[in-house]
Design a protein around this motif. Structure first.
Motif, PDB file in Angstrom:
ATOM      1  N   CYS A  26     -27.274  -2.705   2.371  1.00  9.53           N
ATOM      2  CA  CYS A  26     -28.452  -2.173   3.060  1.00  9.53           C
ATOM      3  C   CYS A  26     -28.582  -0.657   3.015  1.00  9.53           C
ATOM      4  CB  CYS A  26     -28.473  -2.650   4.503  1.00  9.53           C
ATOM      5  SG  CYS A  26     -26.930  -2.332   5.390  1.00  9.53           S
ATOM      6  N   GLY A  27     -27.544   0.077   2.572  1.00 14.61           N
ATOM      7  CA  GLY A  27     -27.553   1.532   2.756  1.00 14.61           C
ATOM      8  C   GLY A  27     -27.876   2.338   1.513  1.00 14.61           C
ATOM      9  N   PHE A  28     -29.014   2.046   0.900  1.00 11.78           N
ATOM     10  CA  PHE A  28     -29.416   2.747  -0.322  1.00 11.78           C
ATOM     11  C   PHE A  28     -29.372   4.268  -0.146  1.00 11.78           C
ATOM     12  CE2 PHE A  28     -32.947   4.433  -3.075  1.00 11.78           C
ATOM     13  CZ  PHE A  28     -32.327   4.199  -4.282  1.00 11.78           C
ATOM     14  N   ASP A  29     -28.604   4.919  -0.994  1.00 14.95           N
ATOM     15  CA  ASP A  29     -28.470   6.387  -1.020  1.00 14.95           C
ATOM     16  C   ASP A  29     -27.726   6.973   0.184  1.00 14.95           C
ATOM     17  OD1 ASP A  29     -29.623   6.721  -3.453  1.00 14.95           O
ATOM     18  OD2 ASP A  29     -31.375   7.828  -2.772  1.00 14.95           O
ATOM     19  N   ILE A  30     -27.327   6.137   1.155  1.00 18.70           N
ATOM     20  CA  ILE A  30     -26.665   6.718   2.341  1.00 18.70           C
ATOM     21  C   ILE A  30     -25.251   6.186   2.586  1.00 18.70           C
ATOM     22  CG2 ILE A  30     -28.891   7.186   3.460  1.00 18.70           C
ATOM     23  CD1 ILE A  30     -28.070   4.923   5.509  1.00 18.70           C
ATOM     24  N   PHE A  31     -24.908   5.005   2.031  1.00 22.99           N
ATOM     25  CA  PHE A  31     -23.569   4.446   2.257  1.00 22.99           C
ATOM     26  C   PHE A  31     -22.762   4.431   0.959  1.00 22.99           C
ATOM     27  CE2 PHE A  31     -25.023   1.271   5.811  1.00 22.99           C
ATOM     28  CZ  PHE A  31     -25.112   2.321   6.715  1.00 22.99           C
ATOM     29  N   VAL A  53     -21.014   7.945   5.277  1.00 30.32           N
ATOM     30  CA  VAL A  53     -22.464   7.903   5.487  1.00 30.32           C
ATOM     31  C   VAL A  53     -23.040   9.285   5.174  1.00 30.32           C
ATOM     32  CG1 VAL A  53     -24.336   7.527   7.141  1.00 30.32           C
ATOM     33  CG2 VAL A  53     -22.222   6.187   7.322  1.00 30.32           C
ATOM     34  N   ILE A  54     -24.082   9.294   4.345  1.00 33.52           N
ATOM     35  CA  ILE A  54     -24.832  10.533   4.119  1.00 33.52           C
ATOM     36  C   ILE A  54     -26.013  10.487   5.087  1.00 33.52           C
ATOM     37  CG2 ILE A  54     -25.794  12.065   2.349  1.00 33.52           C
ATOM     38  CD1 ILE A  54     -23.108  10.778   1.526  1.00 33.52           C
ATOM     39  N   ARG A  55     -25.884  11.112   6.251  1.00 37.59           N
ATOM     40  CA  ARG A  55     -26.991  11.054   7.225  1.00 37.59           C
ATOM     41  C   ARG A  55     -28.197  11.794   6.691  1.00 37.59           C
ATOM     42  NH1 ARG A  55     -29.927  13.672  10.531  1.00 37.59           N
ATOM     43  NH2 ARG A  55     -28.823  15.612  10.116  1.00 37.59           N
ATOM     44  N   VAL A 108     -28.710  -1.677   8.708  1.00 40.50           N
ATOM     45  CA  VAL A 108     -27.911  -0.444   8.677  1.00 40.50           C
ATOM     46  C   VAL A 108     -27.175  -0.275  10.010  1.00 40.50           C
ATOM     47  CG1 VAL A 108     -28.160   2.089   8.784  1.00 40.50           C
ATOM     48  CG2 VAL A 108     -29.208   0.807   6.902  1.00 40.50           C
ATOM     49  N   ILE A 145     -35.190   6.229   3.592  1.00 37.81           N
ATOM     50  CA  ILE A 145     -33.789   6.641   3.439  1.00 37.81           C
ATOM     51  C   ILE A 145     -33.387   7.613   4.540  1.00 37.81           C
ATOM     52  CG2 ILE A 145     -32.206   7.914   1.921  1.00 37.81           C
ATOM     53  CD1 ILE A 145     -33.920   6.738  -0.452  1.00 37.81           C
ATOM     54  N   SER A 146     -34.265   8.576   4.837  1.00 36.91           N
ATOM     55  CA  SER A 146     -33.979   9.526   5.933  1.00 36.91           C
ATOM     56  C   SER A 146     -33.783   8.783   7.246  1.00 36.91           C
ATOM     57  CB  SER A 146     -35.137  10.506   6.130  1.00 36.91           C
ATOM     58  OG  SER A 146     -35.268  11.343   5.027  1.00 36.91           O
ATOM     59  N   MET A 155     -32.977   5.646   7.752  1.00 34.13           N
ATOM     60  CA  MET A 155     -31.749   4.849   7.721  1.00 34.13           C
ATOM     61  C   MET A 155     -30.541   5.728   8.008  1.00 34.13           C
ATOM     62  SD  MET A 155     -32.695   2.360   4.457  1.00 34.13           S
ATOM     63  CE  MET A 155     -31.165   2.780   3.682  1.00 34.13           C
ATOM     64  N   GLY A 156     -30.528   6.936   7.437  1.00 33.46           N
ATOM     65  CA  GLY A 156     -29.423   7.867   7.686  1.00 33.46           C
ATOM     66  C   GLY A 156     -29.319   8.209   9.168  1.00 33.46           C
ATOM     67  N   ASN A 157     -30.463   8.410   9.795  1.00 37.51           N
ATOM     68  CA  ASN A 157     -30.447   8.743  11.220  1.00 37.51           C
ATOM     69  C   ASN A 157     -30.061   7.545  12.082  1.00 37.51           C
ATOM     70  OD1 ASN A 157     -31.104  11.529  11.100  1.00 37.51           O
ATOM     71  ND2 ASN A 157     -33.194  10.971  10.535  1.00 37.51           N
ATOM     72  N   VAL A 158     -30.506   6.357  11.686  1.00 37.70           N
ATOM     73  CA  VAL A 158     -30.102   5.136  12.401  1.00 37.70           C
ATOM     74  C   VAL A 158     -28.573   4.986  12.354  1.00 37.70           C
ATOM     75  CG1 VAL A 158     -30.088   2.612  12.166  1.00 37.70           C
ATOM     76  CG2 VAL A 158     -32.256   3.853  12.219  1.00 37.70           C
ATOM     77  N   ALA A 159     -28.006   5.161  11.171  1.00 37.87           N
ATOM     78  CA  ALA A 159     -26.540   5.069  11.027  1.00 37.87           C
ATOM     79  C   ALA A 159     -25.862   6.151  11.849  1.00 37.87           C
ATOM     80  CB  ALA A 159     -26.156   5.196   9.550  1.00 37.87           C
ATOM     81  N   GLY A 160     -26.414   7.360  11.812  1.00 41.21           N
ATOM     82  CA  GLY A 160     -25.829   8.477  12.547  1.00 41.21           C
ATOM     83  C   GLY A 160     -25.885   8.284  14.045  1.00 41.21           C
TER      84      GLY A 160
END
Lengths: 311, 311
Positions: free
Chosen positions: A17-22, A152-154, A206, B200-201, B203-208
């Motif tokens: 689920c984490g395209f470009d971020i995981f 994770v790339i936030r 995510v 993508i942005s 998703m990064g914030n959700v993970a963060g």
């Protein structure tokens, strides 16, 4: 120190689920570099072993050395270096091949010169290597290869990267089928727009994957390894994708998806035995249509790059 | 038991980056219901206090009672009930007003009849109340109001809801400006497509945000409270939004965004003192253009609904 031999691991990016971020790092395979100081300035690629002659030998065009050029310029050094690169994974495989080269290069030169920068400070250099190799400075492979663990790339601007603890019994199966997908093509076929509905689904997964990993809730990890945005598009580039994925799930994998841009596929499992069984059935599924594979079973590598030898 | 008086809390849904998937419960305000058994079958709304006569009095059209009708049908009971609802928050406020009514209704009737269902089993009934009140069976308000804590809706189909631990010192400031936004309108103005880049942005914030909460990393929570999809659109419906948000951040809030569909705004802070100061400056910012406000400062309510009195 006049000589260093170092290793940097392969990585699985996107993680369903984490395209470009995981992304996360593996124990094996990985690239190895040998650096030897020269008396004259300049970087020379002495040899590349294992790439079947396909990688550029010009230092400014190869991921392993371009990062060194940027690094030397940054620290204002004219140190000359002779580079030997051992490519231990196929190119364009979705296993973070170019990232492993960038990371092993930047890690080794930093060590060779007495560690002027911290590991985290090396990340932008490694991303620059990624830009040379595949046209965009992504961090979802170089991040975990350099820092180890599940990363994770936030945010990319400003760059904001953090690590997430994973359960001890989590194992990755990585299967590389002997077919090639160009990463640029794999990115090209993606749509630029996503439905709000799919965005919400992906955000839920995510959140579920991060919480599942941190809470050691394998069932939540499993339910969250769903990609409604990228996998449905990219999987068409991988022969037998549905068949191989189903084989992994039937063998007890928590989830299975494309590793990076493919064609490698990865699965996560609880325990090494399950991960080994999953490797076998995934390889058999590819084999049923005559595709040969190479597979790897590994825990999540928490260390990242490491020094193998110095002199 | 012939009589019960119960409470269910207001909630903050979306929580900046988590549109439709994140929500958390507050200690106050909240709706209170009183149920008294009747000798004859059927549900009667005896009184609603605090709604200025605006909520429907027909049991099948009011969130607090429609959930009871569904519940009684489900368990096959003909028990009659007389309902008094105390609305302690404004309608259409973005504070989960209808959800608090649904939750207090379903919670109270389940307790009154000897708890035939578990708290989790009540969730689909509460979502049904949400459908009556605002046209869609969302769970990001009813979930936290019913279960307490910080709740993630990983998936709606099948329904998959889990809780995330939050730091002890996390406080919410909720400010309700005296202007009204219709939730249906607030949803209507959203685009149905999102750019892949913004997905993508987000998703990064959700993970963060999830990792930040679980790791008690307030700085990561702060950096992750960014919404690039919904807030830029919905904030135009809230007068002085940018000004109020900046006031919150300048006063030390970790982050500030729209509560649910608005017009209420919330901020998260570390410590009660900061949250109180943030409440004051947000209210002053609304006040500077003549908008009166009501504000609440609360920890994340871990309990959800509670029984106040029985007889």
């Amino acid at each position: 120190m006049n000589y260093i031999k170092a290793f940097a691991p392969a990585t699985v990016a996107n993680v369903a689920c984490g395209f470009d971020i995981f992304g996360f790092a593996l124990d094996e395979p990985g690239d190895i570099v040998e650096l030897r100081k020269r008396d004259e300035p300049g970087i020379i690629i002495k040899d590349i072993i294992g790439d079947e002659g396909r990688l550029p030998r010009e230092p400014e065009r190869n991921a392993v050395s371009v990062v060194m050029l940027k690094f030397l310029e940054h620290i204002g050094s004219t140190q000359g270096v002779e580079v030997t690169l051992h490519k231990n994974m196929p190119l364009g495989s979705g296993m973070g091949s170019s990232s492993a080269s960038s990371v092993v290069g930047i890690f080794a030169i930093n060590e060779l010169l007495g560690r002027p920068l911290t590991q985290r400070e090396l990340l932008p250099f490694a991303m620059e290597g990624e830009r040379i190799a595949c046209g965009a400075a992504h961090a979802d492979n170089v991040g975990p290869s350099l820092l180890g663990g599940f990363v994770v790339i936030r945010s990319y601007s400003p760059l904001d990267v953090f690590k997430v603890k994973v359960p001890d019994e989590l194992y990755c199966t990585l299967v590389h089928p002997d077919v090639e997908v160009n990463t640029k093509d794999a990115r090209y076929i993606l749509r630029n727009e996503v439905s709000l509905k799919n965005t919400i689904s992906q955000m839920g997964n995510v959140a579920g994957l991060i919480a599942g990993l941190m809470q050691e809730d394998y069932d939540l990890v499993s339910r969250s390894m769903v990609d409604v945005i990228i996998e449905p598009v990219r999987s068409i580039l991988i022969p037998e994708f549905d068949h191989v994925k189903q084989a992994a799930l039937d063998s007890g994998a928590l989830g299975c998806s494309i590793s990076g841009a493919g064609p490698s596929m990865f699965a996560l499992s609880r325990g090494r035995d399950t991960a080994e069984r999953v490797a076998k059935t995934m390889s058999e599924a590819f084999g049923s249509v005559g595709i040969t594979t190479k597979s790897y079973v590994s825990q999540i590598n928490q260390q990242g790059p490491k020094v193998l030898e110095t002199a």
